[in-house]
Write a protein that holds these residues in place. Sequence first.
Motif, PDB file in Angstrom:
ATOM      1  N   GLN A 239       0.536   1.047  -6.109  1.00 52.57           N
ATOM      2  CA  GLN A 239       1.747   1.801  -5.809  1.00 52.57           C
ATOM      3  C   GLN A 239       2.208   2.572  -7.029  1.00 52.57           C
ATOM      4  OE1 GLN A 239       3.886  -2.166  -5.053  1.00 52.57           O
ATOM      5  NE2 GLN A 239       5.582  -0.824  -5.610  1.00 52.57           N
ATOM      6  N   HIS A 240       2.868   3.675  -6.733  1.00 51.79           N
ATOM      7  CA  HIS A 240       3.363   4.587  -7.762  1.00 51.79           C
ATOM      8  C   HIS A 240       4.773   4.995  -7.363  1.00 51.79           C
ATOM      9  CE1 HIS A 240       3.755   8.390 -10.041  1.00 51.79           C
ATOM     10  NE2 HIS A 240       2.900   7.832 -10.887  1.00 51.79           N
ATOM     11  N   ALA A 241       5.635   5.194  -8.333  1.00 47.52           N
ATOM     12  CA  ALA A 241       7.034   5.505  -8.040  1.00 47.52           C
ATOM     13  C   ALA A 241       7.183   6.731  -7.152  1.00 47.52           C
ATOM     14  CB  ALA A 241       7.801   5.700  -9.346  1.00 47.52           C
ATOM     15  N   LYS A 242       6.325   7.736  -7.331  1.00 48.74           N
ATOM     16  CA  LYS A 242       6.431   8.965  -6.559  1.00 48.74           C
ATOM     17  C   LYS A 242       5.664   8.885  -5.255  1.00 48.74           C
ATOM     18  CE  LYS A 242       5.699  13.977  -6.919  1.00 48.74           C
ATOM     19  NZ  LYS A 242       5.232  15.084  -7.801  1.00 48.74           N
ATOM     20  N   THR A 243       4.447   8.371  -5.282  1.00 51.40           N
ATOM     21  CA  THR A 243       3.583   8.355  -4.102  1.00 51.40           C
ATOM     22  C   THR A 243       3.897   7.197  -3.174  1.00 51.40           C
ATOM     23  OG1 THR A 243       1.845   9.286  -5.482  1.00 51.40           O
ATOM     24  CG2 THR A 243       1.174   8.381  -3.360  1.00 51.40           C
ATOM     25  N   GLY A 244       4.369   6.103  -3.712  1.00 55.87           N
ATOM     26  CA  GLY A 244       4.518   4.890  -2.919  1.00 55.87           C
ATOM     27  C   GLY A 244       3.225   4.100  -2.959  1.00 55.87           C
ATOM     28  N   VAL A 245       2.926   3.383  -1.891  1.00 50.58           N
ATOM     29  CA  VAL A 245       1.721   2.567  -1.818  1.00 50.58           C
ATOM     30  C   VAL A 245       0.565   3.417  -1.319  1.00 50.58           C
ATOM     31  CG1 VAL A 245       0.701   0.472  -0.835  1.00 50.58           C
ATOM     32  CG2 VAL A 245       3.152   0.547  -1.355  1.00 50.58           C
TER      33      VAL A 245
ATOM     34  N   GLU B 141      -0.145   5.848   7.174  1.00 51.15           N
ATOM     35  CA  GLU B 141      -0.457   5.479   5.800  1.00 51.15           C
ATOM     36  C   GLU B 141      -1.843   4.856   5.731  1.00 51.15           C
ATOM     37  OE1 GLU B 141       1.385   6.263   3.246  1.00 51.15           O
ATOM     38  OE2 GLU B 141       2.970   7.115   4.518  1.00 51.15           O
ATOM     39  N   ALA B 142      -2.627   5.236   4.726  1.00 50.76           N
ATOM     40  CA  ALA B 142      -3.977   4.686   4.579  1.00 50.76           C
ATOM     41  C   ALA B 142      -3.945   3.184   4.378  1.00 50.76           C
ATOM     42  CB  ALA B 142      -4.689   5.364   3.404  1.00 50.76           C
ATOM     43  N   GLU B 143      -2.835   2.672   3.850  1.00 53.47           N
ATOM     44  CA  GLU B 143      -2.703   1.238   3.636  1.00 53.47           C
ATOM     45  C   GLU B 143      -2.298   0.495   4.907  1.00 53.47           C
ATOM     46  OE1 GLU B 143       1.148   3.233   2.258  1.00 53.47           O
ATOM     47  OE2 GLU B 143      -1.006   3.596   2.094  1.00 53.47           O
ATOM     48  N   THR B 144      -2.392   1.148   6.061  1.00 55.97           N
ATOM     49  CA  THR B 144      -2.277   0.492   7.360  1.00 55.97           C
ATOM     50  C   THR B 144      -3.674   0.036   7.752  1.00 55.97           C
ATOM     51  OG1 THR B 144      -0.384   1.857   8.003  1.00 55.97           O
ATOM     52  CG2 THR B 144      -1.617   0.785   9.771  1.00 55.97           C
ATOM     53  N   ILE B 145      -3.905  -1.258   7.731  1.00 52.40           N
ATOM     54  CA  ILE B 145      -5.265  -1.791   7.748  1.00 52.40           C
ATOM     55  C   ILE B 145      -5.361  -3.000   8.671  1.00 52.40           C
ATOM     56  CG2 ILE B 145      -7.043  -2.890   6.318  1.00 52.40           C
ATOM     57  CD1 ILE B 145      -5.868  -1.362   3.909  1.00 52.40           C
TER      58      ILE B 145
ATOM     59  N   SER C 275       3.451  -3.173  14.134  1.00 53.74           N
ATOM     60  CA  SER C 275       4.044  -3.046  15.463  1.00 53.74           C
ATOM     61  C   SER C 275       3.053  -3.455  16.544  1.00 53.74           C
ATOM     62  CB  SER C 275       4.516  -1.606  15.714  1.00 53.74           C
ATOM     63  OG  SER C 275       3.434  -0.703  15.563  1.00 53.74           O
ATOM     64  N   ASP C 276       1.848  -3.850  16.130  1.00 54.58           N
ATOM     65  CA  ASP C 276       0.824  -4.223  17.113  1.00 54.58           C
ATOM     66  C   ASP C 276       0.139  -5.548  16.817  1.00 54.58           C
ATOM     67  OD1 ASP C 276      -0.907  -3.620  14.986  1.00 54.58           O
ATOM     68  OD2 ASP C 276      -1.304  -1.599  15.725  1.00 54.58           O
ATOM     69  N   MET C 277       0.500  -6.210  15.723  1.00 50.95           N
ATOM     70  CA  MET C 277      -0.019  -7.509  15.304  1.00 50.95           C
ATOM     71  C   MET C 277      -1.460  -7.488  14.807  1.00 50.95           C
ATOM     72  SD  MET C 277       2.548  -9.462  15.411  1.00 50.95           S
ATOM     73  CE  MET C 277       1.739 -10.993  14.986  1.00 50.95           C
ATOM     74  N   VAL C 278      -2.055  -6.311  14.680  1.00 52.88           N
ATOM     75  CA  VAL C 278      -3.423  -6.239  14.158  1.00 52.88           C
ATOM     76  C   VAL C 278      -3.553  -5.280  12.984  1.00 52.88           C
ATOM     77  CG1 VAL C 278      -4.555  -6.987  16.281  1.00 52.88           C
ATOM     78  CG2 VAL C 278      -4.099  -4.544  15.928  1.00 52.88           C
ATOM     79  N   ASN C 279      -2.819  -4.186  13.006  1.00 54.12           N
ATOM     80  CA  ASN C 279      -2.812  -3.239  11.888  1.00 54.12           C
ATOM     81  C   ASN C 279      -1.568  -3.503  11.035  1.00 54.12           C
ATOM     82  OD1 ASN C 279      -5.138  -1.630  12.807  1.00 54.12           O
ATOM     83  ND2 ASN C 279      -3.778  -1.037  14.488  1.00 54.12           N
ATOM     84  N   TRP C 280      -1.782  -3.841   9.758  1.00 53.36           N
ATOM     85  CA  TRP C 280      -0.675  -4.214   8.879  1.00 53.36           C
ATOM     86  C   TRP C 280      -0.534  -3.189   7.757  1.00 53.36           C
ATOM     87  CZ3 TRP C 280       2.787  -8.030   9.798  1.00 53.36           C
ATOM     88  CH2 TRP C 280       2.481  -8.875  10.875  1.00 53.36           C
ATOM     89  N   THR C 281       0.680  -2.666   7.613  1.00 50.41           N
ATOM     90  CA  THR C 281       0.984  -1.678   6.575  1.00 50.41           C
ATOM     91  C   THR C 281       1.512  -2.375   5.333  1.00 50.41           C
ATOM     92  OG1 THR C 281       1.513   0.001   8.238  1.00 50.41           O
ATOM     93  CG2 THR C 281       2.323   0.376   6.008  1.00 50.41           C
ATOM     94  N   ASP C 282       0.908  -2.086   4.208  1.00 48.27           N
ATOM     95  CA  ASP C 282       1.294  -2.670   2.927  1.00 48.27           C
ATOM     96  C   ASP C 282       2.462  -1.874   2.344  1.00 48.27           C
ATOM     97  OD1 ASP C 282       1.478  -3.626   0.327  1.00 48.27           O
ATOM     98  OD2 ASP C 282      -0.681  -3.681   0.005  1.00 48.27           O
ATOM     99  N   HIS C 283       3.592  -2.531   2.141  1.00 46.51           N
ATOM    100  CA  HIS C 283       4.775  -1.886   1.555  1.00 46.51           C
ATOM    101  C   HIS C 283       4.939  -2.216   0.081  1.00 46.51           C
ATOM    102  CE1 HIS C 283       6.152  -0.391   5.441  1.00 46.51           C
ATOM    103  NE2 HIS C 283       5.860  -1.576   5.941  1.00 46.51           N
ATOM    104  N   GLY C 284       3.912  -2.825  -0.495  1.00 44.48           N
ATOM    105  CA  GLY C 284       3.910  -3.023  -1.931  1.00 44.48           C
ATOM    106  C   GLY C 284       4.695  -4.233  -2.390  1.00 44.48           C
ATOM    107  N   ILE C 285       5.239  -4.118  -3.606  1.00 46.39           N
ATOM    108  CA  ILE C 285       5.893  -5.223  -4.303  1.00 46.39           C
ATOM    109  C   ILE C 285       7.340  -4.827  -4.606  1.00 46.39           C
ATOM    110  CG2 ILE C 285       5.803  -6.700  -6.348  1.00 46.39           C
ATOM    111  CD1 ILE C 285       2.763  -5.808  -6.476  1.00 46.39           C
ATOM    112  N   PRO C 286       8.258  -5.081  -3.679  1.00 48.41           N
ATOM    113  CA  PRO C 286       9.655  -4.688  -3.919  1.00 48.41           C
ATOM    114  C   PRO C 286      10.461  -5.719  -4.691  1.00 48.41           C
ATOM    115  CG  PRO C 286       9.394  -5.440  -1.670  1.00 48.41           C
ATOM    116  CD  PRO C 286       8.037  -5.538  -2.302  1.00 48.41           C
ATOM    117  N   LEU C 287       9.853  -6.873  -5.016  1.00 49.54           N
ATOM    118  CA  LEU C 287      10.596  -7.917  -5.701  1.00 49.54           C
ATOM    119  C   LEU C 287       9.641  -8.700  -6.589  1.00 49.54           C
ATOM    120  CD1 LEU C 287      13.610  -8.742  -5.544  1.00 49.54           C
ATOM    121  CD2 LEU C 287      12.925 -10.573  -3.983  1.00 49.54           C
ATOM    122  N   ALA C 288      10.088  -9.017  -7.808  1.00 45.32           N
ATOM    123  CA  ALA C 288       9.257  -9.735  -8.776  1.00 45.32           C
ATOM    124  C   ALA C 288      10.155 -10.587  -9.668  1.00 45.32           C
ATOM    125  CB  ALA C 288       8.453  -8.748  -9.626  1.00 45.32           C
TER     126      ALA C 288
END
Length: 469
Positions: free
Chosen positions: A356-362, A342-346, A67-80
């Motif tokens: 990523q884990h099914a319960k925890t997420g990324v 989220e810690a994966e906001t970097i 939402s700020d163009m500098v910190n990017w949140t990783d949402h993992g791999i929803p498609l393979a």
Amino acid sequence: MKKNALMALAISFTALHANAQNPVVQTSYTPDPAPMVYNNKVYMYTGDDIPGFDFYYMTRWRVFSSSDMVNWTDHGIPLALESFSWARDRAWAAQCIERNGKFYWYICVQTEQNNMSIGVAVGDSPTGPFKDALGKPLITTGTWYNIDPTVFVDDDGQAYLYWGNPNLYYVKLNKDMISYSGAINEIPQTVETFGGVRPPRGNGNAANANEKRPEIKDMYVEGPWFYKRNGNYYMMYAGMEKGKECLSYAMSKSPTGPWVYKGKIMTEQPTNSFTNHGGIIDYKGNSYLFYHTALLKGGGSYGRSSSIESFSYNPDGTIPQINISKEGPAPVDVLNPYQKTEAETIAWSVNCKTDQHAKTGVFVSDIRNGGYIKVRNVDFGKESPKSFTASIAAGLGGGVLEVHVDSVGGTKIAAINVSRTGGWDTWKTFTEAVVSPVTGVHDVYFSFKGQNVTAGRKLFNFDYWLFKK
């Protein structure tokens, strides 16, 4: 003396990356960025390069948001590849678009019939889950031409799907976004439309092999990106210069052409990559070019990473030439530290990855001694927080999570000595007091340190954090 030398080296390394923003993701390789603006946020859909091989062996796609163009949140791999029963290999460039509350992700893969085809997955959220909408390809012609789909819905509701290498094709999508009407159309390529045409290969005899071919100033190769702005239609694409790809574009007053070549956007840049592939969006009053380079550590032409530059259109709507930078765009918003983040906001990271884990997420994983995560433009307000909380999992003890502001070696405002939590996927919430008051806007660094541990040993996993007043 040895300790001082190591400290000096660490400070030098930190200074080198203090203003770095590109590539925008450092925890994985992220080629072919496809941005989408939705609900006041930018989503970036990418591929997933596997470096160390001599070809584009890709098996999955990733999603990030900001939402700020500098910190990017990783949402993992929803498609393979496994998401498509008819897919065999080569999960190449893709693009996602929203329509009527649904999200349609157009992908290309090698099929069991050993050709490239375009499919579409659908989801109820920009981050998934997604599922194959058809159970078969949307576009398949028994050739290798069907790669790099780009999609756009015009103001009148008509949607268009463009794609192709070495030719450029399009169809008109139906309102359901998973079927099309009419024939597959090929766009004629001329000097006037795309800057040049691909030279003939010849018939392979010695005379033709020695024949001097005309110099190609530009031509359409692959990677189209189709969009509309202020009544103009734009077709950005991977062109060709001096034996490697550049980014070029054409414009039109119609969604199907005729296209008029306008020039190169990104040319003769030290990207360290044979290919380039990008997208363009407007967001919060600014214009942005997404592209990829091979400048991330360990990268190369088969290990590419997404980068971003801000730019301004010329008064006539044309696009200026854009140079790559280490700094990337400036922040367009602040981050609220009093909300769970989220810690994966970097913004920038060193010596860590994501998993990523099914319960925890990324979550952030593979955390090593000397690593850190940088988060930019954090607004603490006028009153300093009193405590810092983090969710951490550790199969072993000996890790320390330190929080600094303004630099890795800046003022330390909190620290957590991480004890065993019962396993690498057993999460515990740690809370410690803020030891140095902090107010206003700062960059925040989460520094990873080991206490009496073997060099290189994994320290802990990191899920989320927040401050409390």
